[in-house]
Scaffold this active site. Structure first.
Site, PDB file in Angstrom:
ATOM      1  N   HIS A 165      -7.759   9.963   4.502  1.00 57.77           N
ATOM      2  CA  HIS A 165      -7.219   9.077   5.368  1.00 57.77           C
ATOM      3  C   HIS A 165      -7.085   9.365   6.877  1.00 57.77           C
ATOM      4  CE1 HIS A 165      -4.445   8.328   1.883  1.00 57.77           C
ATOM      5  NE2 HIS A 165      -4.796   6.924   2.337  1.00 57.77           N
ATOM      6  N   THR A 224      -7.699   3.000  10.093  1.00 60.12           N
ATOM      7  CA  THR A 224      -8.041   3.727  11.425  1.00 60.12           C
ATOM      8  C   THR A 224      -9.046   3.084  12.475  1.00 60.12           C
ATOM      9  OG1 THR A 224      -7.333   5.629  10.436  1.00 60.12           O
ATOM     10  CG2 THR A 224      -8.581   6.152  12.311  1.00 60.12           C
ATOM     11  N   ASP A 247       1.010  -1.158   0.226  1.00 57.24           N
ATOM     12  CA  ASP A 247      -0.058  -0.197   0.125  1.00 57.24           C
ATOM     13  C   ASP A 247       0.888   1.403   0.004  1.00 57.24           C
ATOM     14  OD1 ASP A 247      -2.489   1.390   0.130  1.00 57.24           O
ATOM     15  OD2 ASP A 247      -2.460   1.631   2.374  1.00 57.24           O
TER      16      ASP A 247
HETATM   17  P1  13P Z   1      -8.079   5.073   7.199  1.00 58.38           P
HETATM   18  O1  13P Z   1      -6.946   4.608   8.126  1.00 58.38           O
HETATM   19  O2  13P Z   1      -8.691   6.408   7.092  1.00 58.38           O
HETATM   20  O3  13P Z   1      -8.936   3.788   7.215  1.00 58.38           O
HETATM   21  O4  13P Z   1      -7.401   4.800   5.591  1.00 58.38           O
HETATM   22  C1  13P Z   1      -6.681   3.594   5.356  1.00 58.38           C
HETATM   23  C2  13P Z   1      -5.911   3.809   3.996  1.00 58.38           C
HETATM   24  O5  13P Z   1      -6.730   4.374   2.869  1.00 58.38           O
HETATM   25  C3  13P Z   1      -4.752   2.974   3.997  1.00 58.38           C
HETATM   26  O6  13P Z   1      -4.357   3.069   2.657  1.00 58.38           O
END
Ligand code: 13P
Length: 285
Positions: free
Chosen positions: A181, A234, A82
């Site tokens: 994010h 998150t 990622d």
């Molecule tokens: P969140 O932490 O806001 O869920 O986002 C995760 C994400 O997009 C990882 O690439």
């Protein structure tokens, strides 16, 4: 053996109107909780390792574990890099047996993003690995409460997205449509007409980063308009921390390993809830 590519998962999701959750794994507990949720709910799964988390999780040690867990899972699992940015990390992920990589050139000028994404597609496709890339820019950081508001000037432009997908040959496109994010400040507003137009012009499975804090209705509308992969970190991290906080009253002789097994169960529940919302329950083939 159930290790599959991202393309296999998102193509099916895109055609059949559901999304596959990509959960950022930064330790063994998240890996275990996410796998348990996928197997119990017969849901496909994406285990995602963010380049930013490599300080917490050494790929040399963890990649063989993640790959082995994916191979022996009874549901299809893709192992994904990622927000990859450095060439060395891509090569390492490919050498370790990842089945998918994301190149994040979203802060680069358009032509440079195209050129660098093409380079990664060339490298990855030579060994049968899928590629996701981002156009427009999703702001904020996973688990980070400091930003939380989307910047409309950075939203994905549908016409540029069409060119980007055509020129790069990517398998999935991450879009900026009001998602951020980390922790949203105020109510998130997803630009669904923009998403619909991006789907119409690109025809590829679309990816929603910043999947924590959105409502069931946001997900329903996003998935109905081309989102086939949702990234989540998150919410899972917060569920685990809430479990740990409530455990302060534990006796001093409490067993650490048994307690962490309870944290795994908490993560499993949090992941399973997302799978239900994304419609991927029962979609494991
Ligand atoms: P969140 O932490 O806001 O869920 O986002 C995760 C994400 O997009 C990882 O690439």
């Amino acid at each position: 053996m159930a290790l599959v590519t991202l393309k296999q998962l998102v193509d099916d999701a895109f055609q059949n109107g559901y999304a596959v959750g990509a959960f950022n794994v930064a330790n063994m507990e998240i890996i275990q909780g996410a796998l348990k949720a996928a197997e119990e709910n017969r849901s496909p799964l994406i285990l995602a390792v963010a380049e930013a988390h490599l300080g917490l999780l050494d790929l040399d040690v963890y990649a063989p574990i993640i790959i082995r867990e994916a191979e022996r899972a009874s549901v299809p699992v893709a192992v994904h890099l990622d927000h990859g940015q450095t060439f060395g990390t891509f090569v390492k992920a490919l050498r370790c047996g990842f089945t998918s990589v994301m190149f994040d050139g979203s802060t680069l000028p358009f032509e440079e993003n195209v050129a660098k994404t093409k380079e990664i597609v060339r490298l990855a496709s030579a060994v049968g690995v899928s590629v996701e890339a981002e156009l427009g820019h999703v702001t904020g950081g996973e688990g980070d409460p400091s930003q939380g508001v989307a910047d409309p000037t950075l939203f994905t432009d549908p016409e540029k997205a069409q060119r980007f997908v055509r020129e790069t040959g990517i398998d999935a496109l991450a879009v900026a449509i009001g998602n951020v994010h980390g922790i949203y400040r105020g109510k998130p507003e997803l630009d669904i007409p923009r998403l619909a137009r991006i789907r119409e012009l690109t025809g590829v499975p679309l990816v929603l980063h910043g999947g924590s804090g959105l409502s069931d209705d946001d997900f329903r509308r996003a998935i109905a308009n081309g989102i086939a992969k949702v990234n989540v970190y998150t919410d899972i991290s917060q569920a685990a921390m809430a479990k740990i906080r409530t455990a302060h009253g534990l006796p001093p002789n409490a067993d650490f390993s048994r307690f962490m097994a309870e944290v795994v169960e908490t993560i499993k529940e949090a992941v399973a809830e997302k799978m239900r919302i994304f419609g991927s329950v029962g979609k494991a083939k």
